[in-house]
Design an enzyme around this catalytic site. Sequence first.
Site, PDB file in Angstrom:
ATOM      1  N   ARG A  16       1.013  -1.260  -0.131  1.00  0.00           N
ATOM      2  CA  ARG A  16      -0.074  -0.095   0.119  1.00  0.00           C
ATOM      3  C   ARG A  16       0.865   1.164   0.005  1.00  0.00           C
ATOM      4  O   ARG A  16       2.121   1.083  -0.007  1.00  0.00           O
ATOM      5  CB  ARG A  16      -0.849   0.037   1.186  1.00  0.00           C
ATOM      6  CG  ARG A  16      -0.191   0.154   2.535  1.00  0.00           C
ATOM      7  CD  ARG A  16      -1.331   0.003   3.549  1.00  0.00           C
ATOM      8  NE  ARG A  16      -0.422   0.634   4.894  1.00  0.00           N
ATOM      9  CZ  ARG A  16      -0.872   0.344   6.332  1.00  0.00           C
ATOM     10  NH1 ARG A  16      -1.873  -0.256   6.653  1.00  0.00           N
ATOM     11  NH2 ARG A  16      -0.167   0.763   7.275  1.00  0.00           N
ATOM     12  N   VAL A  64      10.515  -7.248   7.192  1.00  0.00           N
ATOM     13  CA  VAL A  64      11.834  -6.997   6.705  1.00  0.00           C
ATOM     14  C   VAL A  64      12.955  -7.081   8.044  1.00  0.00           C
ATOM     15  O   VAL A  64      14.205  -7.117   7.467  1.00  0.00           O
ATOM     16  CB  VAL A  64      12.079  -5.619   6.353  1.00  0.00           C
ATOM     17  CG1 VAL A  64      11.267  -5.317   4.954  1.00  0.00           C
ATOM     18  CG2 VAL A  64      11.433  -4.637   7.148  1.00  0.00           C
ATOM     19  N   TYR A 153      11.935   6.904  15.103  1.00  0.00           N
ATOM     20  CA  TYR A 153      11.812   7.195  13.788  1.00  0.00           C
ATOM     21  C   TYR A 153      12.735   7.905  13.197  1.00  0.00           C
ATOM     22  O   TYR A 153      13.362   7.608  12.161  1.00  0.00           O
ATOM     23  CB  TYR A 153      10.236   7.731  13.684  1.00  0.00           C
ATOM     24  CG  TYR A 153       9.780   8.051  11.965  1.00  0.00           C
ATOM     25  CD1 TYR A 153       9.368   6.642  11.505  1.00  0.00           C
ATOM     26  CD2 TYR A 153      10.036   9.234  11.385  1.00  0.00           C
ATOM     27  CE1 TYR A 153       9.110   6.868  10.273  1.00  0.00           C
ATOM     28  CE2 TYR A 153       9.601   9.199  10.182  1.00  0.00           C
ATOM     29  CZ  TYR A 153       9.182   8.015   9.583  1.00  0.00           C
ATOM     30  OH  TYR A 153       8.734   8.112   8.248  1.00  0.00           O
TER      31      TYR A 153
HETATM   32  N1  LIG Z   1       3.718   8.962   4.528  1.00  0.00           N
HETATM   33  C1  LIG Z   1       4.473   9.887   4.983  1.00  0.00           C
HETATM   34  O1  LIG Z   1       4.195  10.978   5.132  1.00  0.00           O
HETATM   35  C2  LIG Z   1       5.939   9.475   5.031  1.00  0.00           C
HETATM   36  C3  LIG Z   1       6.790  10.461   5.087  1.00  0.00           C
HETATM   37  C4  LIG Z   1       8.208  10.221   5.089  1.00  0.00           C
HETATM   38  C5  LIG Z   1       8.743   8.917   4.926  1.00  0.00           C
HETATM   39  N2  LIG Z   1       7.711   7.964   4.695  1.00  0.00           N
HETATM   40  C6  LIG Z   1       8.265   6.444   4.738  1.00  0.00           C
HETATM   41  O2  LIG Z   1       7.728   5.951   3.430  1.00  0.00           O
HETATM   42  C7  LIG Z   1       7.689   4.451   3.526  1.00  0.00           C
HETATM   43  C8  LIG Z   1       6.512   4.135   3.189  1.00  0.00           C
HETATM   44  O3  LIG Z   1       5.367   4.448   4.166  1.00  0.00           O
HETATM   45  P1  LIG Z   1       3.947   4.834   3.635  1.00  0.00           P
HETATM   46  O4  LIG Z   1       3.570   6.342   3.716  1.00  0.00           O
HETATM   47  O5  LIG Z   1       3.680   4.297   2.455  1.00  0.00           O
HETATM   48  O6  LIG Z   1       3.095   4.005   4.949  1.00  0.00           O
HETATM   49  P2  LIG Z   1       1.982   2.812   4.713  1.00  0.00           P
HETATM   50  O7  LIG Z   1       2.077   2.745   6.382  1.00  0.00           O
HETATM   51  O8  LIG Z   1       0.812   3.060   4.021  1.00  0.00           O
HETATM   52  O9  LIG Z   1       3.031   1.849   3.884  1.00  0.00           O
HETATM   53  C9  LIG Z   1       4.176   1.027   4.748  1.00  0.00           C
HETATM   54  C10 LIG Z   1       4.018  -0.434   4.199  1.00  0.00           C
HETATM   55  O10 LIG Z   1       5.271  -1.021   4.884  1.00  0.00           O
HETATM   56  C11 LIG Z   1       4.741  -2.372   5.419  1.00  0.00           C
HETATM   57  N3  LIG Z   1       5.447  -2.855   6.409  1.00  0.00           N
HETATM   58  C12 LIG Z   1       5.475  -2.356   7.986  1.00  0.00           C
HETATM   59  N4  LIG Z   1       6.260  -3.122   8.510  1.00  0.00           N
HETATM   60  C13 LIG Z   1       6.670  -4.004   7.594  1.00  0.00           C
HETATM   61  C14 LIG Z   1       7.996  -5.134   7.858  1.00  0.00           C
HETATM   62  N5  LIG Z   1       8.350  -5.450   9.011  1.00  0.00           N
HETATM   63  N6  LIG Z   1       8.157  -5.894   6.904  1.00  0.00           N
HETATM   64  C15 LIG Z   1       7.703  -5.610   5.647  1.00  0.00           C
HETATM   65  N7  LIG Z   1       6.627  -4.666   5.443  1.00  0.00           N
HETATM   66  C16 LIG Z   1       6.457  -3.872   6.327  1.00  0.00           C
HETATM   67  C17 LIG Z   1       3.068  -2.125   5.700  1.00  0.00           C
HETATM   68  O11 LIG Z   1       2.570  -3.319   5.765  1.00  0.00           O
HETATM   69  C18 LIG Z   1       2.998  -1.238   4.578  1.00  0.00           C
HETATM   70  O12 LIG Z   1       2.564  -2.009   3.307  1.00  0.00           O
HETATM   71  C19 LIG Z   1       7.862   4.553   5.247  1.00  0.00           C
HETATM   72  O13 LIG Z   1       9.466   3.878   5.236  1.00  0.00           O
HETATM   73  C20 LIG Z   1       7.746   5.612   5.733  1.00  0.00           C
HETATM   74  O14 LIG Z   1       8.624   5.804   6.938  1.00  0.00           O
HETATM   75  C21 LIG Z   1       6.502   8.177   5.087  1.00  0.00           C
END
Ligand SMILES: NC(=O)c1ccc[n+]([C@@H]2O[C@H](COP(=O)([O-])OP(=O)(O)OC[C@H]3O[C@@H](n4cnc5c(N)ncnc54)[C@H](O)[C@@H]3O)[C@@H](O)[C@H]2O)c1
Length: 258
Positions: A16, A64, A153
């Site tokens: 997602r 992971v 984080y």
């Molecule tokens: N959305 C934001 O505002 C934002 C900002 C900065 C960085 N990020 C980074 O972007 C990346 C993606 O986040 P997102 O916004 O799509 O969030 P999200 O929560 O929608 O997606 C995260 C995905 O990682 C998966 N996941 C979680 N733990 C896991 C594990 N142990 N093994 C495998 N998969 C795992 C979840 O199931 C999910 O599908 C992350 O690293 C997050 O820190 C997001």
Amino acid sequence: MDQFSGKAVLISGGARGIGRAVAFLFARRGAKVVIGDVLADEAGATVAALRAEGLSARCVPLDVSSAPAWSNAVRETVDWGGGVHVLVNNAGILVRKHIETYSEDEWRRVLDVNLTGSFLGIRAVVPHMRGSGGAIVNIASNAAFSGHPDPAYSASKWGLRGLTRSAALQFAADGIRVNCVCPGLVSTDIIRGGRHVETMVGMTPLGRMADADDIASAVGYLAGDAARMITGEEIIIDGGFTSGAAYWKTAVDADSYR
Ligand SMILES: NC(=O)c1ccc[n+]([C@@H]2O[C@H](COP(=O)([O-])OP(=O)(O)OC[C@H]3O[C@@H](n4cnc5c(N)ncnc54)[C@H](O)[C@@H]3O)[C@@H](O)[C@H]2O)c1
């Protein structure tokens, strides 16, 4: 649009959010895409949506933080995709707590997923990239440039920047480039319920939060041939927030500069 034709791309956390958008970008550009995630149902639904467009995709179970799970995911990617040419370390989690309320288990889990998970992923794929070359893109955060309300984080994402640079240096001679994308607010599940979000958007110079495709396009750029001379680099994608938005807005609101 066949820029990644013949390439296999492994994306952690691709079920997602940002990872899903990254999966669509690579698949639409011709790649065979493998989604590794802990959310089996969501990963399956994303694969079904990709296949409905006639794209090439499958999923593997992947936590992971587990080295054996990475070995399995990489083996399945190589067997199905003919190699692993791009790795996107995207899986990440957030715990909204202060240091005094954080448990040790919560601290370790965030570090295990966000930082150690990327280390394990890099270690698992490089034997398959060596010789043929490859690209690794880590999804960090603009929290890797400042303090973040979630201390684990922030620490994990600063660590990921360091890991990115070390890995870039170590694997440059092998033709493996390692870079980092650092998003600010992105409209995905991870930020839902954050009461600060609207105010932050109001302070963002470009006036909106990113969507997942804004991040995916930078990942595609860094993984592709257009970025062939770029390694150990970071791209912040936050609409100018880290450029000094708080200072700027405070000064403008106070009418201090004319
Ligand atoms: N959305 C934001 O505002 C934002 C900002 C900065 C960085 N990020 C980074 O972007 C990346 C993606 O986040 P997102 O916004 O799509 O969030 P999200 O929560 O929608 O997606 C995260 C995905 O990682 C998966 N996941 C979680 N733990 C896991 C594990 N142990 N093994 C495998 N998969 C795992 C979840 O199931 C999910 O599908 C992350 O690293 C997050 O820190 C997001």
